[in-house]
Design an enzyme around this catalytic site. Sequence first.
Site, short mmCIF file in Angstrom:
data_model
loop_
_atom_site.label_atom_id
_atom_site.label_comp_id
_atom_site.label_asym_id
_atom_site.label_seq_id
_atom_site.Cartn_x
_atom_site.Cartn_y
_atom_site.Cartn_z
N CYS A 134 0.84 -1.20 0.00
CA CYS A 134 0.00 0.00 0.00
C CYS A 134 0.87 1.24 0.00
O CYS A 134 0.60 2.20 0.74
CB CYS A 134 -0.87 0.02 1.25
SG CYS A 134 -2.25 -1.09 1.16
N ASP A 135 1.92 1.26 -0.76
CA ASP A 135 2.80 2.41 -0.79
C ASP A 135 2.91 2.86 -2.23
O ASP A 135 3.30 2.09 -3.10
CB ASP A 135 4.18 2.04 -0.24
CG ASP A 135 5.02 3.27 0.03
OD1 ASP A 135 5.20 4.09 -0.90
OD2 ASP A 135 5.48 3.43 1.17
#
Lengths: 377, 377
Positions: B325-326
Amino acid sequence: MATQRILDFLATRRPSGPCLVVDLDVVRDNFRAFEKALPDSKIYYAVKANPAPEILRLLAAMGSSFDTASVAEVEMAMDAGAPADRISFGNTIKKERDIARAYQLGIRLFAVDCVEEVEKIARVAPGARVFCRVLTDGEGAEWPLSRKFGCVPAMAVDVLRHAKGLGLDAYGVSFHVGSQQTDLTAWDRALADAKKVFATLAEEGIVLKMVNMGGGFPTRYLKDVPVAQAYGQAIFSALRKHFGNALPETIIEPGRGMVGNAGVIKSEVVLISKKADNDNVRWVFLDIGKFGGLAETMDEAIRYPLVTRHDGSETAPCVLAGPTCDSADVMYEKTPYPLPLSLTIGDEVLIEGTGAYTTTYSAVAFNGFEPLRSYVI
Amino acid sequence: MATQRILDFLATRRPSGPCLVVDLDVVRDNFRAFEKALPDSKIYYAVKANPAPEILRLLAAMGSSFDTASVAEVEMAMDAGAPADRISFGNTIKKERDIARAYQLGIRLFAVDCVEEVEKIARVAPGARVFCRVLTDGEGAEWPLSRKFGCVPAMAVDVLRHAKGLGLDAYGVSFHVGSQQTDLTAWDRALADAKKVFATLAEEGIVLKMVNMGGGFPTRYLKDVPVAQAYGQAIFSALRKHFGNALPETIIEPGRGMVGNAGVIKSEVVLISKKADNDNVRWVFLDIGKFGGLAETMDEAIRYPLVTRHDGSETAPCVLAGPTCDSADVMYEKTPYPLPLSLTIGDEVLIEGTGAYTTTYSAVAFNGFEPLRSYVI
């Protein structure tokens, strides 16, 4: 931001080697500030920011919900006492077997941003709630998001319609305004997009219920940022403006905003040197760098406040670098960092605002250095 | 570069999740190629490239020496069977207590690039050999080095003179032409600088004995690179040209060149999607990314060859991203990667040339994902 409790811990325990110390009192205050600022929103702490069990247990006990990125994070949240109905699987990129595993664990809320992901969920998590992430412009953010997550609002309509058609609960939309977002109008623009998705689907009889407003709430680094209260007011006004009296359920996912300012990294000056006798910029090497936890200094994006025992005395610009044999392990070079001229080898340097995105970014063993140790007090 | 042994291992063991598989036969061949190409140079394997015990044991048994970056790496090399006199502490940034510890373990060869580091070594490692790293221009390297390591040649003279004055053995100079260096003249320029340091100090009666020519030997990614033999010839000619018949001892420190092409990462396509219906670039998400071991895709620096079961069929450009989730976890976006149109979710993707700088760069637990697993066969 180094609280007295953190300073006392360091003075008493004197840990050798670099470490992060997180003060739970600050986390508690941050959670209450979010609750007060947005009383009608549910708080889903973004576990990836700092998954220390002590932090998760505190927040679970305070009633927080949790935004997770993987099955491992789902399990961490559950181990900390969070029931499955307070956990969202918020990663839009999931293996089908991981969705199935989360569903077995009781997870019923999943993020999507395309029909392909909807189809996986329909196959192994029947009836689950899904929310679709829409792309925002990211303007005003210090760590702007790429287009990696989300789809354009028009496609979100298709994605949610598809979900409904496959028997899933088309539950809402999400967005993320970008990390460290200081432009309060960013939420207004994103909520306008969200409302359009709600309205279009409502015409087809699909009634969405939730808006997930993501994270982006800044922590205090070097610049002052509007406080949580100001964020709350701006967001509430934007919600009223776009949704009128039919306010949806809302979720927020603070990560950095919950733990960033609660942590301080203790490091040590390993070397101070120059590259030539006539250089006017010193190189200061710490025992922590980009691969030891300070990954967010990438492109010099985040500029952490540094505290030394010499603060107040005359300073001069330094290149700040980490201890590894990697030439990319330099934190600040394009914009050198002013540090006291009296700084010497062996001095302690506190790196403030490092409670988020440090321990987990840390490399497992680069150059043989162990990952960043962490103490939660 | 996926050898039959690696393919057989993957077919038989079918490991789930991303993993690196390293073929020791390739490492053995690489070591012999270096020995043959530079028969008069001692090979110091750069442990940081891949410290897997099996690799260290093989190289120790073949007679390799070891370049280490930390006390932990010194210990790994010794555990693998290397005697202390075949280990160099090659990091120019060392805590004094780490120098002391290495000295206790028997290490007598240390890198420096400033008088401050010389003074630490003189205090806790009396009589040790030191070599001073000089800055090179890094032209022609794919992963150019910053100015982080080394000093200008004029300052190297001061540093080595200071070492001699403090009772240390002023042993030589080192340089590093930059990683993946394909310009053979880079060694010539660096050796010219090294010779100047030798000559200046010789006039004062300080006789240096060794030139450490560092690493930079490329592994094969997408482009062909001159083979080890060509490197050897170019380097030997440059040595002759600058040092004549008074050839110094020489050391090389291959890391990537020793193990890069010996490893293949097995990954899986987690998702293929678009951000809008009319986008013409697909996003392909793998179960490994920048934080799972592919850190060297930073700034799209290294472009790994990808192998899929659909190779040979029609391709189209993709953005290639990791599973976290980056938003920074995107490997290739500025220059999209051509991949088969028939690639589908769940397909295996082999990432070749990943034997170096992957397992140790891997984040310890980012997003709850475990560090890259590694099998050495």
